[in-house]
Write an enzyme that holds these catalytic residues in place. Structure first.
Site, PDB file in Angstrom:
ATOM      1  N   ARG A   1       0.854  -1.436  -0.104  1.00  0.00           N
ATOM      2  CA  ARG A   1       0.107   0.178  -0.108  1.00  0.00           C
ATOM      3  C   ARG A   1       1.254   1.502  -0.351  1.00  0.00           C
ATOM      4  NH1 ARG A   1      -1.712   1.107   4.482  1.00  0.00           N
ATOM      5  NH2 ARG A   1      -1.000  -0.790   5.621  1.00  0.00           N
TER       6      ARG A   1
ATOM      7  N   TYR B   1      -1.089  -3.363  -6.526  1.00  0.00           N
ATOM      8  CA  TYR B   1      -1.713  -4.341  -5.818  1.00  0.00           C
ATOM      9  C   TYR B   1      -2.363  -4.288  -4.773  1.00  0.00           C
ATOM     10  CZ  TYR B   1       1.489  -7.032  -1.913  1.00  0.00           C
ATOM     11  OH  TYR B   1       1.565  -7.511  -1.206  1.00  0.00           O
TER      12      TYR B   1
ATOM     13  N   LYS C   1      -9.529  -2.517   1.539  1.00  0.00           N
ATOM     14  CA  LYS C   1      -9.761  -1.055   2.031  1.00  0.00           C
ATOM     15  C   LYS C   1     -10.202  -0.134   1.756  1.00  0.00           C
ATOM     16  CE  LYS C   1      -7.402  -3.752   5.553  1.00  0.00           C
ATOM     17  NZ  LYS C   1      -5.896  -4.421   5.316  1.00  0.00           N
TER      18      LYS C   1
ATOM     19  N   HIS D   1     -10.690  -2.520  10.997  1.00  0.00           N
ATOM     20  CA  HIS D   1      -9.754  -3.566  11.197  1.00  0.00           C
ATOM     21  C   HIS D   1      -9.598  -4.328  12.202  1.00  0.00           C
ATOM     22  CE1 HIS D   1      -4.780  -3.621   9.286  1.00  0.00           C
ATOM     23  NE2 HIS D   1      -5.577  -4.154   9.019  1.00  0.00           N
TER      24      HIS D   1
ATOM     25  N   SER E   1      -1.279  -3.298  10.494  1.00  0.00           N
ATOM     26  CA  SER E   1      -0.763  -4.436   9.025  1.00  0.00           C
ATOM     27  C   SER E   1       0.902  -5.081  10.329  1.00  0.00           C
ATOM     28  CB  SER E   1      -0.976  -3.818   8.209  1.00  0.00           C
ATOM     29  OG  SER E   1      -1.992  -2.640   7.750  1.00  0.00           O
TER      30      SER E   1
ATOM     31  N   CYS F   1       0.819  -7.754  11.640  1.00  0.00           N
ATOM     32  CA  CYS F   1       1.086  -7.527  12.860  1.00  0.00           C
ATOM     33  C   CYS F   1       0.432  -8.858  14.000  1.00  0.00           C
ATOM     34  CB  CYS F   1       0.931  -6.044  13.887  1.00  0.00           C
ATOM     35  SG  CYS F   1       1.807  -5.294  13.401  1.00  0.00           S
TER      36      CYS F   1
ATOM     37  N   ASP G   1      -9.115 -10.009   8.605  1.00  0.00           N
ATOM     38  CA  ASP G   1      -8.841  -8.360   8.694  1.00  0.00           C
ATOM     39  C   ASP G   1      -9.698  -7.027   8.693  1.00  0.00           C
ATOM     40  OD1 ASP G   1      -6.390  -7.138   7.198  1.00  0.00           O
ATOM     41  OD2 ASP G   1      -7.419  -6.663   5.937  1.00  0.00           O
TER      42      ASP G   1
ATOM     43  N   ARG H   1       1.940 -12.521  -0.232  1.00  0.00           N
ATOM     44  CA  ARG H   1       0.794 -12.712   0.175  1.00  0.00           C
ATOM     45  C   ARG H   1       0.508 -13.754  -0.392  1.00  0.00           C
ATOM     46  NH1 ARG H   1      -1.479  -8.749   4.272  1.00  0.00           N
ATOM     47  NH2 ARG H   1      -0.017  -7.292   4.355  1.00  0.00           N
TER      48      ARG H   1
HETATM   49  P1  GTP Z   1      -2.172  -7.971   7.704  1.00  0.00           P
HETATM   50  O1  GTP Z   1      -2.990  -8.711   6.879  1.00  0.00           O
HETATM   51  O2  GTP Z   1      -1.117  -6.752   6.785  1.00  0.00           O
HETATM   52  O3  GTP Z   1      -3.602  -6.930   7.693  1.00  0.00           O
HETATM   53  O4  GTP Z   1      -1.484  -8.425   8.661  1.00  0.00           O
HETATM   54  P2  GTP Z   1      -1.953  -9.393  10.270  1.00  0.00           P
HETATM   55  O5  GTP Z   1      -2.237  -8.150  11.122  1.00  0.00           O
HETATM   56  O6  GTP Z   1      -2.980 -10.236   9.660  1.00  0.00           O
HETATM   57  O7  GTP Z   1      -0.419 -10.067  10.357  1.00  0.00           O
HETATM   58  P3  GTP Z   1      -0.303 -11.431  10.486  1.00  0.00           P
HETATM   59  O8  GTP Z   1      -0.956 -12.558  11.932  1.00  0.00           O
HETATM   60  O9  GTP Z   1      -0.274 -12.010   8.994  1.00  0.00           O
HETATM   61  O10 GTP Z   1       1.353 -11.378  10.766  1.00  0.00           O
HETATM   62  C1  GTP Z   1       2.348 -10.444  10.143  1.00  0.00           C
HETATM   63  C2  GTP Z   1       3.617 -11.008  11.221  1.00  0.00           C
HETATM   64  O11 GTP Z   1       4.003 -11.348  11.898  1.00  0.00           O
HETATM   65  C3  GTP Z   1       3.760 -12.516  10.444  1.00  0.00           C
HETATM   66  O12 GTP Z   1       5.065 -12.732   9.247  1.00  0.00           O
HETATM   67  C4  GTP Z   1       3.738 -13.543  11.359  1.00  0.00           C
HETATM   68  O13 GTP Z   1       4.282 -15.085  11.129  1.00  0.00           O
HETATM   69  C5  GTP Z   1       3.744 -12.490  12.461  1.00  0.00           C
HETATM   70  N1  GTP Z   1       3.030 -13.063  14.060  1.00  0.00           N
HETATM   71  C6  GTP Z   1       2.090 -13.039  13.720  1.00  0.00           C
HETATM   72  N2  GTP Z   1       1.945 -13.345  14.929  1.00  0.00           N
HETATM   73  C7  GTP Z   1       2.785 -13.317  15.683  1.00  0.00           C
HETATM   74  C8  GTP Z   1       3.134 -13.593  17.017  1.00  0.00           C
HETATM   75  O14 GTP Z   1       2.367 -14.226  17.829  1.00  0.00           O
HETATM   76  N3  GTP Z   1       4.626 -13.638  17.509  1.00  0.00           N
HETATM   77  C9  GTP Z   1       5.574 -12.971  16.650  1.00  0.00           C
HETATM   78  N4  GTP Z   1       6.852 -13.424  17.795  1.00  0.00           N
HETATM   79  N5  GTP Z   1       5.188 -12.886  15.572  1.00  0.00           N
HETATM   80  C10 GTP Z   1       3.794 -13.139  15.244  1.00  0.00           C
HETATM   81  C1  SPV Z   2      -3.167  -4.296   5.526  1.00  0.00           C
HETATM   82  O1  SPV Z   2      -1.641  -3.901   4.843  1.00  0.00           O
HETATM   83  O2  SPV Z   2      -3.387  -4.028   5.979  1.00  0.00           O
HETATM   84  C2  SPV Z   2      -3.628  -5.602   4.795  1.00  0.00           C
HETATM   85  C3  SPV Z   2      -3.159  -5.685   2.759  1.00  0.00           C
HETATM   86  O3  SPV Z   2      -4.620  -6.361   4.991  1.00  0.00           O
HETATM   87  S1  SPV Z   2      -3.332  -4.579   1.920  1.00  0.00           S
HETATM   88  O4  SPV Z   2      -4.447  -5.241   1.571  1.00  0.00           O
HETATM   89  O5  SPV Z   2      -2.889  -4.339   0.747  1.00  0.00           O
HETATM   90  O6  SPV Z   2      -4.007  -3.473   3.086  1.00  0.00           O
HETATM   91 MN    MN Z   3      -4.616  -5.787   7.596  1.00  0.00          MN
END
Ligand code: GTP
Ligand code: SPV
Ligand code: MN
Length: 585
Positions: A82, A214, A223, A243, A265, A267, A294, A383
């Protein structure tokens, strides 16, 4: 004058809604495509799109024996995340967009971006993509139409939303009653970062996106619609567009508690939403159900509780870090019928990314022979796109038109210091303050520096379609007579020790924190007051994967870092005056 009524256009070529047909005509006159295709959302249409993209190189076939129906898309290397600095909220009054958004006057924004759209679809097909955010028969769902010249976007929209004939039928039905759909216009343009804008016109329920293919820049249902436009509508109509993941936590008594959690994002939302409890918990009957990973739309029900739906129908998840250890449910989900974007590949054509396993990939995300000197093999924001139902923990309640009742709201950020593993807000107003004060270190999900601490209220900094002061006031307004509001918690899975290691093992072990929340909801666990909120009692949370010293540290507020934290929060909140609601001053 000709008094004979115009015949109904055949559905394959248009809709029964003049407003929609007229808009498509106007866009076609501006963008000048060679062909127009109205999407029906069928399997055959998806197969044709994939075949076309394989033929022109937009997609690469992955190993069909190990990953049937899986394809790889390598995006332009300048178009991998983004672009917050090119994202605008274009309200008539500048103040309505708030200091939290980039703003441009609507007339100027239209003029600027329409100049880019002029003739941009020459030689291309214009796809009309009707979609529904939320279960197709849900009163909480909202519809939109995305016009795009990207077959990759169309294919992703089919995985991520309820796309096609059923959505169009709802749009026509609602249109006949005078209800508007969200209009999203998208073109990949030249993929030139200097000719790229993501513009939102909440007062017109319109989105215009140019120059990126993207994710959050281009899949406009996500979003742009479900957060920026929807948050604006939600404020006017008395609901919330957030979110947040939504999970159902089934306890040994068979009762399911629904929890919504907002993390910025990259996290941890997808990971928490798909959590598999540690063995000891599974043996007792604990289970996590995934409703969404999400986005969450919620509104007060007649019973005073907040009822939530996931407006999406698929996951656009972060690949790096996803493994059999960290997120086995996600890994199982993406073994088939998945579009991968910007991952690496092994010599036998399987998708690969850092953290998956110890194989060495053959090609990096740009298709070059893998060389560690070029950086990570998979792009850090690579992704997968996949239908939600393929997830082993997918909750059938994700299809419930009434949604699910929310028992807890969780805020959380990526904080290497200060913030403890978990605390509970004292009440709703305090919880809103905790959400408004949220901080997190930036990630690869948006372009720009990674690891920089910034304030990201409710994980909505990039996504709130209006002034944060008004947004906080809207949150506070849910505390009214008759309301049965969820408890609010704050978590931090990312606290580090002096040696730079994560103190808490995270992933499945986060179940121990969820269990404490449920105990708090049921009133069976005590808590200790602290300057930031209510903390678990000593010994209430332990993990066999975490030493006693580390648990003790991670559960504590860093007293030395707290004064600076509080100063920063106060400064941050002052930035929303004069619209900052008085309970947050
Ligand atoms: P968006 O799709 O961007 O909104 O991200 P999200 O909030 O769904 O994050 P996601 O669950 O994909 O995790 C993002 C990164 O953080 C990945 O590389 C995970 O492996 C890592 N991660 C997720 N949960 C944990 C956790 O509990 N501990 C640690 N150390 N890393 C984590
Ligand atoms: C985020 O960035 O919070 C995502 C990926 O979930 S995107 O769809 O690119 O916003
Ligand atoms: Mn997101």
């Amino acid at each position: 004058m000709n008094a004979v009524p115009r015949p109904q256009p055949p559905p394959a070529q248009g809709s029964r809604l003049a407003a929609l047909n007229d808009w498509v005509d106007q866009v076609a006159a501006l963008t000048k495509p060679d062909r127009i295709h109205w999407c029906d959302g069928s399997e055959a249409e998806y197969r044709d799109l994939v075949a076309g993209m394989l033929a022109d190189g937009t997609l690469v076939e992955l190993n069909q024996d190990t990953h049937p129906g899986c394809y790889l898309h390598r995006s332009d290397p300048q178009d991998v995340a983004r672009v917050e600095h090119l994202t605008f909220v274009c309200t008539r009054e500048r103040d309505d967009a708030g200091p939290n958004n980039h703003w441009m006057a609507p007339a100027q924004a239209h003029e600027t971006i329409d100049r880019l759209f002029d003739g941009c679809m020459r030689g291309r097909t214009l796809y009309v993509v009707p979609y529904c955010m939320g279960p197709i028969d849900s009163p909480l769902a909202r519809c939109g139409v995305e016009i795009t010249d990207s077959p990759y976007v169309v294919a992703n929209m089919r995985l991520m939303t309820r796309m096609g004939a059923a959505a169009l039928a709802r749009i026509e039905r609602e249109g006949a009653q005078g209800k508007a759909f969200v209009r999203g216009l998208h073109s990949t343009g030249e993929l030139d970062p200097d000719r790229r804008f993501i513009m939102h016109f909440p007062e017109e329920l319109a989105i215009k996106s140019y120059g990126s293919g993207y994710g959050g820049n281009a899949l406009l249902g996500k979003k742009c619609h479900a957060l920026r436009i929807a948050s604006w509508q939600a404020r006017q109509e008395g609901w919330l567009a957030e979110h947040m993941l939504i999970l159902g936590l089934e306890d040994p008594q068979g009762e399911t508690h629904y929890i919504a959690a907002a993390f910025p994002s990259a996290c941890g939302k997808t990971n928490l939403a798909m959590l598999i409890p540690p063995e000891g918990y599974r043996a007792l009957g604990w289970k996590v159900w995934t409703v969404g990973d999400d986005i969450c739309w919620m509104r007060p029900g007649t019973d005073g509780r907040l009822w939530a739906i996931n407006p999406e129908a698929g996951y656009f998840g972060v690949a790096p870090g996803t493994s059999a250890r960290t997120n086995p449910n996600a890994l199982a989900t993406i073994q088939r019928d998945t579009i991968y974007t910007n991952v690496a590949v092994t010599d036998d054509g399987q998708p690969w990314w850092e953290g998956l396993d110890d194989r060495v990939p053959a090609l990096d995300w740009q298709g070059r022979p893998y060389d560690p000197a070029n950086g990570p093999a998979a792009h850090p924001n690579s992704r997968f796109t996949v239908a939600a139902m393929q997830c082993p923990s997918w909750s059938p309640r994700a299809e419930d038109p009434q949604g699910v009742p929310i028992s807890a709201i969780v805020f959380g950020g990526r904080r290497s210091s200060v913030m403890p593993l978990v605390f509970e807000a004292r009440d709703w107003t305090h919880g809103v303050r905790v959400g408004a004060a949220m901080g997190s270190e930036t990630t690869a999900a948006a372009t720009g520096a990674v690891g920089v601490m910034r304030r990201d209220p409710m994980a909505m900094k990039p996504f709130c379609g209006y002034h944060f002061g008004d947004y906080f006031a809207h949150w506070l307004s849910f505390d009214r007579p008759g309301a049965k509001l969820p408890k609010i918690f704050h978590v931090n899975w990312f606290r580090k020790g002096d040696d730079g290691r994560f103190l808490w093992p995270g992933f499945g072990e986060n179940m121990r924190v969820l269990e404490w929340m449920v105990a708090r909801i049921r009133g069976t666990a005590a808590a200790v007051d602290s300057p930031i909120g209510l903390l678990p009692e000593a010994g209430a949370i332990v993990s066999p994967a975490c030493s006693r010293e580390d648990v003790e540290r991670v559960l504590q507020v860093d007293a030395a870092g707290l004064p600076q934290e509080q100063t920063e929060i106060a400064q941050h909140l002052q930035g929303f005056r004069p619209r900052l609601p008085s309970p947050l001053v």
